[in-house]
Design a protein around this motif. Structure first.
Motif, PDB file in Angstrom:
ATOM      1  N   ARG A  64       0.854  -1.195   0.000  1.00 49.82           N
ATOM      2  CA  ARG A  64       0.000   0.000   0.000  1.00 49.82           C
ATOM      3  C   ARG A  64       0.888   1.243   0.000  1.00 49.82           C
ATOM      4  N   CYS A  65       0.531   2.212  -0.803  1.00 44.18           N
ATOM      5  CA  CYS A  65       1.301   3.451  -0.888  1.00 44.18           C
ATOM      6  C   CYS A  65       1.151   4.234   0.415  1.00 44.18           C
ATOM      7  N   CYS A  68      -0.506   7.984  -0.922  1.00 42.96           N
ATOM      8  CA  CYS A  68      -1.908   8.110  -1.361  1.00 42.96           C
ATOM      9  C   CYS A  68      -2.777   6.946  -0.878  1.00 42.96           C
ATOM     10  N   HIS A  69      -2.162   5.979  -0.217  1.00 47.09           N
ATOM     11  CA  HIS A  69      -2.867   4.861   0.414  1.00 47.09           C
ATOM     12  C   HIS A  69      -3.554   3.916  -0.569  1.00 47.09           C
ATOM     13  N   ASN A  70      -3.169   3.989  -1.835  1.00 49.66           N
ATOM     14  CA  ASN A  70      -3.708   3.023  -2.804  1.00 49.66           C
ATOM     15  C   ASN A  70      -3.004   1.681  -2.635  1.00 49.66           C
ATOM     16  N   ARG A  72      -1.637  -1.803  -4.165  1.00 50.79           N
ATOM     17  CA  ARG A  72      -1.186  -2.219  -5.485  1.00 50.79           C
ATOM     18  C   ARG A  72      -0.661  -3.642  -5.463  1.00 50.79           C
ATOM     19  N   CYS A  79       4.468   3.714  -6.700  1.00 55.38           N
ATOM     20  CA  CYS A  79       3.010   3.666  -6.686  1.00 55.38           C
ATOM     21  C   CYS A  79       2.498   3.979  -8.089  1.00 55.38           C
ATOM     22  N   SER A  81      -0.328   5.035  -8.831  1.00 57.84           N
ATOM     23  CA  SER A  81      -1.224   6.193  -8.835  1.00 57.84           C
ATOM     24  C   SER A  81      -0.460   7.494  -8.664  1.00 57.84           C
ATOM     25  N   CYS A  82       0.481   7.540  -7.693  1.00 61.56           N
ATOM     26  CA  CYS A  82       1.131   8.831  -7.403  1.00 61.56           C
ATOM     27  C   CYS A  82       2.639   8.791  -7.564  1.00 61.56           C
ATOM     28  N   ALA A 126      -9.972  -3.361  -1.609  1.00 61.90           N
ATOM     29  CA  ALA A 126      -9.397  -2.564  -2.698  1.00 61.90           C
ATOM     30  C   ALA A 126     -10.471  -1.713  -3.358  1.00 61.90           C
ATOM     31  N   THR A 127     -10.140  -0.456  -3.619  1.00 59.55           N
ATOM     32  CA  THR A 127     -11.091   0.417  -4.311  1.00 59.55           C
ATOM     33  C   THR A 127     -10.824   0.397  -5.810  1.00 59.55           C
ATOM     34  N   ASP A 128      -9.739  -0.270  -6.209  1.00 54.53           N
ATOM     35  CA  ASP A 128      -9.251  -0.223  -7.576  1.00 54.53           C
ATOM     36  C   ASP A 128      -9.260  -1.643  -8.138  1.00 54.53           C
TER      37      ASP A 128
END
Lengths: 169, 403
Positions: A64-65, A68-70, A72, A79, A81-82, A126-128
């Protein structure tokens, strides 16, 4: 001549879809593995070892990032995302939903008997959708698998390595 | 392995970039294609020479005038480029490119002509069934798998076909496209192949036969896969001023565009194959100055059958989720339908030429030379290569004022 509009030389496209060559020794090695019918196992590295170490303890942990807390998966240095490098490895519940699946009848990775099901599962945390854990589905007939089916993770130990499998809930 | 972070770039050309405009500055003036065989009966140099000579002959040119060459293979070792140039009588190759495929290679050759690197380019695709398929990347002595594949191969997921199968299953489930609709695509393309003397497949295919075909990796049957062949396909390009006086009506390159996404990020962006976004496609319409509705012929890459409807949706010629219904029944995509698709049979039924056959067929159709399968007065064709999130596309047009 550099293709101005195509930063990636198209010869790198994978075969079946595009050009690729593979050294012959690799191909004969594959034939050997197929003959031995041994299930291939992961080779953990710096990036992936926390996943496999956690699996040995029966825990599902995903990168987890820290910025940005995404989540992966598979793990990557940056990350997606960011771009941040800092990360942690939170433990997930193991509950998820089948994103997609295939029933393989013919290609047969060494160590697998036909037909077998490969699933990709989105963890509920996961939101993704790109966070997909690939595994095998146990206890469900291959013609009864569905996209969207709720599953939960169990680990199956092979050669000292705990591999994620799933079963329907 | 490519470890670059995933990118979703807006294409420079959509912003009016400084690259040369290809809108009708370059044309295809001749095409050639050998017969396609299952086994390697003819050495690849001879195949290339035959296709290239045919392309030059069709243009009414001596192949010796050619000063640009792009030879495309996907096997090793590479072709004997010096031998091929010599065989064509070319003494001075001013621009040479190896590899590439389909629409992106077409665009690359056009760019070379646009900047004056050369005057006549032959692009030749040579296919060889000896070429290996990608096998799972397992270290033979340890049986271990590294990199991102360590999360896939230990579960029996190791082939491209399985990975695209995952994206197809997801897409079918989301939009409701059915096996029967895909069957209509495959049988219509087979019907086209029966009308193409150069196609590999010579026997009809029924819906029932398609549905009864054996599974490779569900949802993909053996008939969803393109068919490996040996053969060569070539086309000759030149600039507008030179194209005007040749034997054939010029087929103009109105625009081309290629995705900036690396195919090696394939496993991460799989859902984008079917659902985009594909901002790079904006350049295609922007540079050609047309809209999706202006495309008469759809020559869509069919390495696997499902790429065809996915390309339809990515191009915006049908609504998202509307491709199955469009294909159904086959009448709209037939050579005599409202938007003919893969009138040569595509790679599923003509044979796997990695998109080169689509370009040749677009030229034949636009020039009114597709005997037995000719569409009604087409003036604009789209040709696509590979898959929508990591592929390329080109728009070819005919000058309708000149006949």
């Amino acid at each position: 001549m550099t293709d101005l509009r195509h930063p990636v030389e198209p010869t790198s496209i994978r075969p079946g879809i595009g050009p690729e060559t593979l050294p012959l020794d690799t191909r004969s090695g594959q034939a050997l593995l197929r003959k031995r019918r041994v299930r291939p196992l992961p080779q953990p590295d710096e990036l992936t070892r926390p996943f496999w170490d956690a699996a040995t303890r029966g825990e599902l942990r995903i990168m987890r990032c820290a910025r940005c807390h995404n989540l992966r998966h598979p793990p990557s240095e940056h990350c997606r995302s960011c771009g941040a490098v800092e990360h942690d490895w939170p433990q997930l519940s193991g509950d998820g939903v089948i994103y997609s699946y295939v029933v393989d009848h013919r290609l047969l990775v060494p160590g697998f008997d036909e037909p077998y099901v490969v699933v990709q599962v989105n963890p509920v945390e996961a939101t993704d959708e790109t966070v997909r854990i690939t595994g095998n589905l146990d206890g469900v007939a291959h013609d009864a698998v569905r996209v969207g089916m709720a599953v939960t993770l169990t680990f199956v130990t092979v050669g000292g390595i705990a591999l994620p499998h799933f079963r329907a809930v | 392995m490519d470890r670059r972070p995933e990118r979703h770039l807006t294409h420079a050309a959509t912003k009016g970039g400084a690259l040369p405009r290809t809108n009708r500055s370059v044309a295809i003036v001749g095409c050639g294609q050998t017969s396609l065989t299952r086994t390697a009966e003819i050495p690849e140099t001879e195949l290339a020479l035959a296709a290239c000579r045919q392309a030059a002959e069709e243009a009414g040119l001596d192949a010796a005038v050619v000063d640009g060459l792009n030879l495309q293979v996907h096997h090793y070792p590479p072709p004997d480029s010096a031998g091929i140039a010599a065989g064509l009588g070319i003494s001075d190759v001013r621009w040479y490119a190896e590899g590439g495929q389909g629409a992106s290679a077409l665009g690359r050759a056009a760019a070379a002509l646009d900047v004056g690197a050369c005057q006549y380019v032959l692009v030749c695709k040579i296919m060889n069934t000896v070429a290996p398929v990608l096998t799972p990347n397992i270290t033979p002595d340890t049986g271990r798998v590294g990199g991102w594949e360590q999360f896939e191969v230990p579960f029996g997921l190791g082939y491209t076909m399985q990975r695209v199968g995952l994206t197809f299953r997801r897409w079918m489930d989301r939009y409701g496209i059915s096996y029967e609709q895909i069957a209509w695509l495959c049988t219509t393309q087979r019907d086209h192949a029966l009308r193409n003397p150069q196609a590999f497949f010579r026997t009809p295919l029924s819906i029932e036969e398609y549905l009864a075909a054996r599974w490779i990796t569900e949802p993909l049957r053996v008939l969803d896969c393109d068919y490996p062949v040996n053969g060569a396909s070539a086309y000759l390009m030149t600039t507008a001023d030179r194209a005007a006086d040749l034997r054939q009506r010029p087929v103009w390159l109105s625009s081309w565009a290629a995705s900036p996404v690396s195919p090696f990020e394939f496993h991460l962006v799989a859902e984008n194959i079917a659902e985009g976004p594909n901002p790079w496609l904006g350049a295609l319409y922007h540079d050609a100055g047309i809209t999706p509705q202006d495309l008469d012929l759809w020559m869509l890459y069919d390495g696997f059958s499902y790429f065809v409807p996915q390309w339809m949706e990515a191009l915006g010629v049908v609504p998202r989720g509307g491709s199955g219904e469009y294909i159904n029944g086959g009448t709209r995509i037939r050579f005599d339908g409202e938007h003919p698709v893969n009138t040569h049979g595509g790679m599923l039924s003509e044979g796997r030429l990695h998109g080169a056959g689509h370009i040749v067929e677009a030229c034949r159709q636009l020039r009114g030379q597709a005997e037995g399968r000719q569409a009604a007065n087409p003036t604009t064709a789209v040709v696509t290569t590979a898959f929508p999130n990591a592929g390329s596309a080109a728009i070819l047009t005919l000058d309708s004022t000149r006949s």
